[in-house]
Motif scaffolding. Structure first.
Motif, PDB file in Angstrom:
ATOM      1  N   TRP A 133      -2.684 -29.929  14.806  1.00 53.91           N
ATOM      2  CA  TRP A 133      -2.235 -29.533  16.135  1.00 53.91           C
ATOM      3  C   TRP A 133      -2.669 -28.113  16.425  1.00 53.91           C
ATOM      4  N   LEU A 134      -2.587 -27.769  17.689  1.00 55.83           N
ATOM      5  CA  LEU A 134      -2.903 -26.418  18.147  1.00 55.83           C
ATOM      6  C   LEU A 134      -1.840 -26.008  19.150  1.00 55.83           C
ATOM      7  N   THR A 135      -1.308 -24.798  18.981  1.00 57.48           N
ATOM      8  CA  THR A 135      -0.340 -24.268  19.941  1.00 57.48           C
ATOM      9  C   THR A 135      -0.841 -22.940  20.492  1.00 57.48           C
ATOM     10  N   ILE A 136      -0.507 -22.708  21.730  1.00 48.68           N
ATOM     11  CA  ILE A 136      -0.842 -21.429  22.374  1.00 48.68           C
ATOM     12  C   ILE A 136       0.433 -20.882  23.006  1.00 48.68           C
ATOM     13  N   ASP A 137       0.821 -19.705  22.589  1.00 50.36           N
ATOM     14  CA  ASP A 137       1.996 -19.042  23.151  1.00 50.36           C
ATOM     15  C   ASP A 137       1.625 -18.521  24.534  1.00 50.36           C
ATOM     16  N   ARG A 138       2.354 -18.938  25.547  1.00 48.60           N
ATOM     17  CA  ARG A 138       1.992 -18.600  26.914  1.00 48.60           C
ATOM     18  C   ARG A 138       2.339 -17.151  27.278  1.00 48.60           C
ATOM     19  N   ALA A 139       3.176 -16.512  26.478  1.00 48.84           N
ATOM     20  CA  ALA A 139       3.527 -15.114  26.754  1.00 48.84           C
ATOM     21  C   ALA A 139       2.574 -14.147  26.058  1.00 48.84           C
ATOM     22  N   SER A 140       2.298 -14.402  24.790  1.00 43.74           N
ATOM     23  CA  SER A 140       1.482 -13.455  24.016  1.00 43.74           C
ATOM     24  C   SER A 140       0.028 -13.877  23.884  1.00 43.74           C
ATOM     25  N   GLY A 141      -0.255 -15.166  24.086  1.00 38.46           N
ATOM     26  CA  GLY A 141      -1.611 -15.660  23.891  1.00 38.46           C
ATOM     27  C   GLY A 141      -1.930 -15.978  22.442  1.00 38.46           C
ATOM     28  N   GLU A 142      -0.948 -15.852  21.541  1.00 40.11           N
ATOM     29  CA  GLU A 142      -1.186 -16.154  20.130  1.00 40.11           C
ATOM     30  C   GLU A 142      -1.403 -17.659  19.963  1.00 40.11           C
ATOM     31  N   ALA A 143      -2.467 -18.000  19.268  1.00 36.83           N
ATOM     32  CA  ALA A 143      -2.805 -19.411  19.046  1.00 36.83           C
ATOM     33  C   ALA A 143      -2.727 -19.724  17.561  1.00 36.83           C
ATOM     34  N   LEU A 144      -2.199 -20.885  17.240  1.00 38.74           N
ATOM     35  CA  LEU A 144      -2.082 -21.326  15.850  1.00 38.74           C
ATOM     36  C   LEU A 144      -2.660 -22.723  15.729  1.00 38.74           C
ATOM     37  N   ARG A 145      -3.606 -22.867  14.819  1.00 34.03           N
ATOM     38  CA  ARG A 145      -4.219 -24.164  14.536  1.00 34.03           C
ATOM     39  C   ARG A 145      -3.838 -24.575  13.116  1.00 34.03           C
ATOM     40  N   GLU A 146      -3.225 -25.747  12.979  1.00 33.44           N
ATOM     41  CA  GLU A 146      -2.861 -26.261  11.662  1.00 33.44           C
ATOM     42  C   GLU A 146      -3.519 -27.622  11.452  1.00 33.44           C
ATOM     43  N   ARG A 147      -4.100 -27.808  10.258  1.00 33.73           N
ATOM     44  CA  ARG A 147      -4.762 -29.070   9.919  1.00 33.73           C
ATOM     45  C   ARG A 147      -4.341 -29.496   8.522  1.00 33.73           C
ATOM     46  N   THR A 148      -3.910 -30.757   8.393  1.00 33.30           N
ATOM     47  CA  THR A 148      -3.517 -31.321   7.105  1.00 33.30           C
ATOM     48  C   THR A 148      -4.406 -32.511   6.785  1.00 33.30           C
ATOM     49  N   THR A 149      -5.012 -32.514   5.602  1.00 26.58           N
ATOM     50  CA  THR A 149      -5.839 -33.641   5.161  1.00 26.58           C
ATOM     51  C   THR A 149      -5.233 -34.224   3.895  1.00 26.58           C
ATOM     52  N   ARG A 150      -5.449 -35.538   3.700  1.00 26.85           N
ATOM     53  CA  ARG A 150      -4.853 -36.235   2.556  1.00 26.85           C
ATOM     54  C   ARG A 150      -5.899 -36.879   1.646  1.00 26.85           C
ATOM     55  N   GLY A 151      -7.134 -36.435   1.725  1.00 27.92           N
ATOM     56  CA  GLY A 151      -8.153 -36.925   0.806  1.00 27.92           C
ATOM     57  C   GLY A 151      -8.993 -38.048   1.378  1.00 27.92           C
ATOM     58  N   TRP A 152     -10.088 -38.369   0.651  1.00 30.02           N
ATOM     59  CA  TRP A 152     -11.064 -39.340   1.159  1.00 30.02           C
ATOM     60  C   TRP A 152     -10.523 -40.761   1.151  1.00 30.02           C
ATOM     61  N   VAL A 153      -9.580 -41.074   0.236  1.00 35.17           N
ATOM     62  CA  VAL A 153      -9.014 -42.433   0.216  1.00 35.17           C
ATOM     63  C   VAL A 153      -8.208 -42.679   1.494  1.00 35.17           C
ATOM     64  N   ALA A 154      -7.397 -41.686   1.873  1.00 40.41           N
ATOM     65  CA  ALA A 154      -6.633 -41.798   3.120  1.00 40.41           C
ATOM     66  C   ALA A 154      -7.575 -41.884   4.311  1.00 40.41           C
ATOM     67  N   TRP A 155      -8.678 -41.134   4.255  1.00 37.89           N
ATOM     68  CA  TRP A 155      -9.664 -41.173   5.335  1.00 37.89           C
ATOM     69  C   TRP A 155     -10.258 -42.572   5.474  1.00 37.89           C
ATOM     70  N   LEU A 156     -10.665 -43.175   4.348  1.00 32.73           N
ATOM     71  CA  LEU A 156     -11.220 -44.530   4.383  1.00 32.73           C
ATOM     72  C   LEU A 156     -10.174 -45.544   4.837  1.00 32.73           C
ATOM     73  N   ASN A 157      -8.932 -45.370   4.384  1.00 35.54           N
ATOM     74  CA  ASN A 157      -7.871 -46.286   4.804  1.00 35.54           C
ATOM     75  C   ASN A 157      -7.669 -46.255   6.311  1.00 35.54           C
ATOM     76  N   ASP A 158      -7.754 -45.073   6.897  1.00 36.65           N
ATOM     77  CA  ASP A 158      -7.591 -44.965   8.346  1.00 36.65           C
ATOM     78  C   ASP A 158      -8.793 -45.555   9.085  1.00 36.65           C
ATOM     79  N   LEU A 159      -9.989 -45.480   8.488  1.00 36.58           N
ATOM     80  CA  LEU A 159     -11.132 -46.174   9.077  1.00 36.58           C
ATOM     81  C   LEU A 159     -10.872 -47.680   9.107  1.00 36.58           C
ATOM     82  N   HIS A 160     -10.300 -48.207   8.038  1.00 32.77           N
ATOM     83  CA  HIS A 160      -9.962 -49.632   7.970  1.00 32.77           C
ATOM     84  C   HIS A 160      -9.012 -50.015   9.113  1.00 32.77           C
ATOM     85  N   LYS A 161      -8.023 -49.160   9.355  1.00 34.66           N
ATOM     86  CA  LYS A 161      -7.017 -49.454  10.388  1.00 34.66           C
ATOM     87  C   LYS A 161      -7.463 -49.047  11.779  1.00 34.66           C
TER      88      LYS A 161
END
Length: 221
Positions: A133-161
């Motif tokens: 996700w990405l958030t942007i504070d509308r008062a200060s303009g501070e932006a935070l980007r967070e990314r979580t990955t669970r490995g290539w097996v989870a990636w392939l499983n999601d391709l299947h689905k």
């Protein structure tokens, strides 16, 4: 003088010849479409077969989520531009803000719906095998980007689905499924034509139907 009887005329062979010709035609056609569909679906079949196993044993396959955070500050001119953005909306951010996010965080948020409040703009960024996700504070303009990955097996499983894979992969699954159907139907046709020379054909086909049917009826509750 004794007359010798003329030999009896041979029965016409046209029907048998026509039958053999039709069989030869269908064999040729079925072989053609069978190998073409096999070539088109081979890699996909391997992928979906392997990920069928990994999905079935997802609880036994260890996965260590990895979370990465990035921060940044929205330039003042763009922050001022957000002052005209609605206080409560799901509209996508302005194009200029989306371009800045692409440069700063290497994410594509153009056209994505937001969860906007008076205090911040939130953009969900799910992906195969992970989340973000990405958030942007509308008062200060501070932006935070967070990314979580669970490995290539989870990636392939999601391709299947087909989870969070986008429209191109969506259409690939449809085309791949159609190729598999052609592969299965032409395989059945070839089996039918060769069944006379292979006595075990129909018992094996019946077993292939019976096993999942019995399991579904007796062991799925």
């Amino acid at each position: 003088m004794t007359e010798t009887a003329a030999p009896a005329a041979s029965p016409p062979r046209a029907p048998k010849t026509a039958l053999n010709g039709a069989r030869s035609f269908w064999l040729k056609q079925l072989h053609q479409w069978h190998w073409i569909s096999a070539a088109l679906s081979l890699i996909g079949l391997l992928l979906f077969a392997v990920t069928g196993i990994t999905l079935n044993h997802a609880a036994q396959i260890p996965a260590e989520p990895v979370t990465v955070e990035q921060t940044g500050d929205l330039p003042a001119p763009l922050l001022a531009r957000l002052s005209d953005f609605p206080a409560e909306t799901t509209e996508a951010v302005p194009d200029a803000v989306a371009r800045w996010a692409a440069d700063a965080f290497k994410v594509q948020i153009a056209g994505r719906p937001t969860e906007t409040t008076a205090g911040e703009i939130y953009v969900a960024l799910p992906e195969p095998g992970g989340d973000g996700w990405l958030t942007i504070d509308r008062a200060s303009g501070e932006a935070l980007r967070e990314r979580t990955t669970r490995g290539w097996v989870a990636w392939l499983n999601d391709l299947h689905k087909g989870r969070n894979t986008g429209p191109v992969w969506y259409w690939f699954i449809d085309v791949f499924a159609a190729a598999c159907i052609v592969f299965a139907v032409t395989g059945f046709g070839l089996t039918w034509l060769h069944a006379r020379q292979r006595p075990s054909t129909w018992p094996l086909l019946g077993l292939g139907l019976l096993i999942p049917a019995v399991i579904a009826l007796l062991f799925i509750h």
